[in-house]
Write a protein that holds these residues in place. Structure first.
Motif, mmCIF file in Angstrom:
data_model
loop_
_atom_site.group_PDB
_atom_site.id
_atom_site.type_symbol
_atom_site.label_atom_id
_atom_site.label_comp_id
_atom_site.label_asym_id
_atom_site.label_seq_id
_atom_site.Cartn_x
_atom_site.Cartn_y
_atom_site.Cartn_z
ATOM 1 N N PHE A 344 0.835 -1.208 0.000
ATOM 2 C CA PHE A 344 0.000 0.000 0.000
ATOM 3 C C PHE A 344 0.870 1.258 0.000
ATOM 4 O O PHE A 344 0.512 2.265 -0.640
ATOM 5 N N GLN A 345 1.997 1.249 0.712
ATOM 6 C CA GLN A 345 2.875 2.425 0.735
ATOM 7 C C GLN A 345 3.415 2.735 -0.660
ATOM 8 O O GLN A 345 3.521 3.900 -1.056
ATOM 9 N N LYS A 348 0.530 4.133 -2.695
ATOM 10 C CA LYS A 348 0.223 5.495 -2.259
ATOM 11 C C LYS A 348 1.121 6.506 -2.968
ATOM 12 O O LYS A 348 0.651 7.565 -3.422
ATOM 13 N N SER A 351 -0.006 6.731 -6.637
ATOM 14 C CA SER A 351 -1.294 7.423 -6.815
ATOM 15 C C SER A 351 -1.150 8.941 -6.712
ATOM 16 O O SER A 351 -1.923 9.682 -7.330
ATOM 17 N N VAL A 352 -0.188 9.415 -5.915
ATOM 18 C CA VAL A 352 0.050 10.861 -5.827
ATOM 19 C C VAL A 352 0.624 11.392 -7.140
ATOM 20 O O VAL A 352 0.278 12.477 -7.599
ATOM 21 N N VAL A 359 -5.676 2.657 -6.302
ATOM 22 C CA VAL A 359 -5.058 1.777 -5.299
ATOM 23 C C VAL A 359 -5.814 0.460 -5.210
ATOM 24 O O VAL A 359 -5.218 -0.616 -5.097
ATOM 25 N N SER A 363 -6.177 -0.440 -0.369
ATOM 26 C CA SER A 363 -6.564 0.673 0.497
ATOM 27 C C SER A 363 -7.034 0.189 1.867
ATOM 28 O O SER A 363 -7.132 0.982 2.808
ATOM 29 N N LYS A 366 -3.784 0.104 5.486
ATOM 30 C CA LYS A 366 -3.099 1.388 5.674
ATOM 31 C C LYS A 366 -2.243 1.429 6.930
ATOM 32 O O LYS A 366 -1.394 2.303 7.064
#
Length: 542
Positions: A344-345, A348, A351-352, A359, A363, A366
């Motif tokens: 997930f990291q 993340k 996705s930015v 994601v 998601s 987290k």
């Protein structure tokens, strides 16, 4: 005439002959009473004559009757389509189905035809192989000819014979001297490099990405418009214990949008070891996203060498960041216990950068527990208590390192990229007091100091070390111990012992010198002897 008629006629003939022989030869009688017999005899004689005629004289004629001479018979021309269809039917169904009887001739002919077809196919394959070899040889010859330079004809006029007192020639005689240029030497080593005609740069903003340098996951980001260094598909170092598992997980979740590579390498130059990402991720979209994924362990499993102690990897991370790469570091403990949270990291960060990336199911993961990075003292303590072996539940076995020689010299393309690199650790500032000076000062940005962490008080007990080592330490340094001991009658009790020393009391019974020790027992208030193997738990008090 059929076989049945022939048999009947033969029987009638035999009967008639017997009757004639009996009446006229043996009896010789001829009366009126025998009229009926005579009629019968005539009929039998006529039947006999007819049967003889049919048997021996008349022949069956199955031929087509000839046309009359008066009228011309029409010429019958066979239909080609009917003939062709009949032949095709015979070939497809066989003579047995057409005519109602088997024929060995057709079967033998069919086998011969099949053998002939096989021979033709084999000959065709051999011919194609020979033709392919001929074309390859022809291509090699053309390449050799292309490597050789073209024949240069240098025009040189021959000296006239005027110097010798003879008239010069009426026509200029020209000699052509042929010179062949030496073919160019081909390079000895071919480097597997990802070539890019246009230099790639970071074509997106990285301002919204949060970074961290003191706690795992460590995230470092490049600046916008930074040059991106190309990489090679080579690997020299051995893979870590959790790399294969994490590589498979990343490939399952990110293979649609990224190329996941486990054998990437960035060359630094001759005489130095290259930088090899544990796992590299290269974006397939228009955005040039290059990510270096690292898995950090406090020490090596076999050699016990301390690794990734802060700030050991700072310069390496700076090298990747200055050359357009993201660096995301996880600890091995995080990968082992929270692998989906680590994924997930990564998602993340992506996705930015890319708004189109979703994601999805990650998601829900987290809550990744952050872990502070370690220094040499903490890593040494973990190595002494087998910290990695305890949470991995694995015993590391010795292995032989493969000898892989890699050419780390920079190519022309890599050198051109290095010229465009602008390090982030230095900020150019113009000198206003001396306008004539063109040299710019470079101020080094100091690294962020780590927050103070109070030293952890070490507990010397049998959970962190062996009982035999603790007893030896207590004997040598006169420590007081507390232990849970089971005696001969299988009674368990907690005892406090001081003034420890090894005893030779039980060596006559086959025990070793350090199998037993003696000391003052504060429970019994007397000197007692104890067997080390009966201690269930112990710790050093002072």
């Amino acid at each position: 005439m059929t076989n049945k008629n022939k048999v009947i006629s033969i029987i009638v003939i035999c009967y008639t002959l017997i009757f004639i022989n009996y009446v006229f030869v043996f009896k010789g009688e001829y009366n009126s009473e025998t009229i009926f017999k005579i009629v019968f005899l005539v009929c039998a004689a006529s039947i006999t004559i007819l049967s003889i005629y049919l048997l021996f004289i008349k022949k069956e004629n199955n031929q087509i009757p000839k046309p009359s001479l008066n009228k011309e018979a029409p010429v019958v021309i066979p239909d080609k389509k009917k003939v062709f269809n009949s032949v095709k039917k015979i070939k497809s169904t066989g003579i047995k189905k057409v005519f109602g009887r088997p024929t060995s001739i057709y079967q033998s002919n069919k086998s011969k035809i099949d053998e002939r077809k096989k021979r033709q196919e084999q000959a065709k394959i051999i011919y194609e192989e020979k033709e392919l070899q001929r074309l390859i040889a022809l291509e090699e010859i053309t390449k050799k000819r292309a490597q050789q330079s073209k024949i240069k004809r240098v025009v040189k006029p021959i000296r006239s014979i005027k110097d010798n007192g003879v008239e010069p020639a009426t026509k200029k005689t020209i000699a052509c001297v042929e010179k062949k240029a030496v073919p160019k030497k081909t390079p000895a080593l071919k480097k597997t490099i990802v070539k890019t005609k246009i230099k790639k740069r970071v074509n997106f903003s990285t301002l919204n990405i949060k970074t961290s340098t003191t706690k795992y996951p460590i995230i470092r980001k490049p600046n916008q418009n930074s040059i991106i260094r190309t990489f090679r598909f080579e690997r020299n170092n051995r893979k870590g214990f959790k790399e294969e598992e994490f590589y498979g997980a990343i490939k399952r979740h990110f293979s649609k949008n990224f190329e996941v590579i486990d054998n990437a390498m960035l060359a630094i130059g001759t005489g130095t070891n290259p930088y090899e990402p544990d796992i590299a991720m290269v974006s397939k979209s228009d955005k040039n996203i290059y990510i270096d994924i690292e898995i950090d362990e406090p020490y090596a499993g076999v050699t016990r060498k301390l690794t990734h102690c802060y700030p050991e990897d700072v310069n390496r991370d700076n090298y990747f960041v200055d050359r357009g790469w993201f660096v995301i570091r996880f600890s091995e403990y995080q990968i082992h216990h929270q692998i989906k949270e680590c994924l997930f990291q990564i998602a993340k960060v992506v996705s930015v950068i890319d708004a189109n990336y979703k994601v999805g199911r990650l998601s829900a993961y987290k809550s990744l527990i952050k872990e502070p990075n370690w220094d040499t003292s903490k890593a040494r303590f973990w190595e002494s208590i087998n910290y990695r072996e305890s949470y991995l539940n694995h015993i590391f076995k010795p292995y032989k390192e493969p000898e892989n020689i890699i050419d780390t010299a920079l190519t022309a393309e890599e050198k051109a990229e290095e010229r465009l690199v602008k390090p982030q650790a230095y900020i150019p500032i113009a000198n206003k007091t001396k306008p004539k000076a063109t040299v710019e000062k470079k101020i080094e940005v100091k690294p962020i100091r780590r927050p103070f962490v109070a030293p952890v008080k070490k507990v010397l007990d049998s959970n962190n070390s062996s009982v035999a080592k603790l007893i030896e330490m207590a004997v040598n340094k006169n420590y007081v111990i507390e232990m849970t001991y089971t005696n001969r009658s299988e009674e368990t009790s907690t005892r406090k012992i001081s003034q420890l020393k090894y005893t030779k009391e039980f060596m006559n019974k086959g025990y070793a010198y350090k199998d037993h020790f003696a000391g003052f027992c504060h429970n019994r208030l007397e000197d007692r002897s104890f067997k080390i193997s009966r201690i269930e738990y112990m710790k050093i008090l002072n």
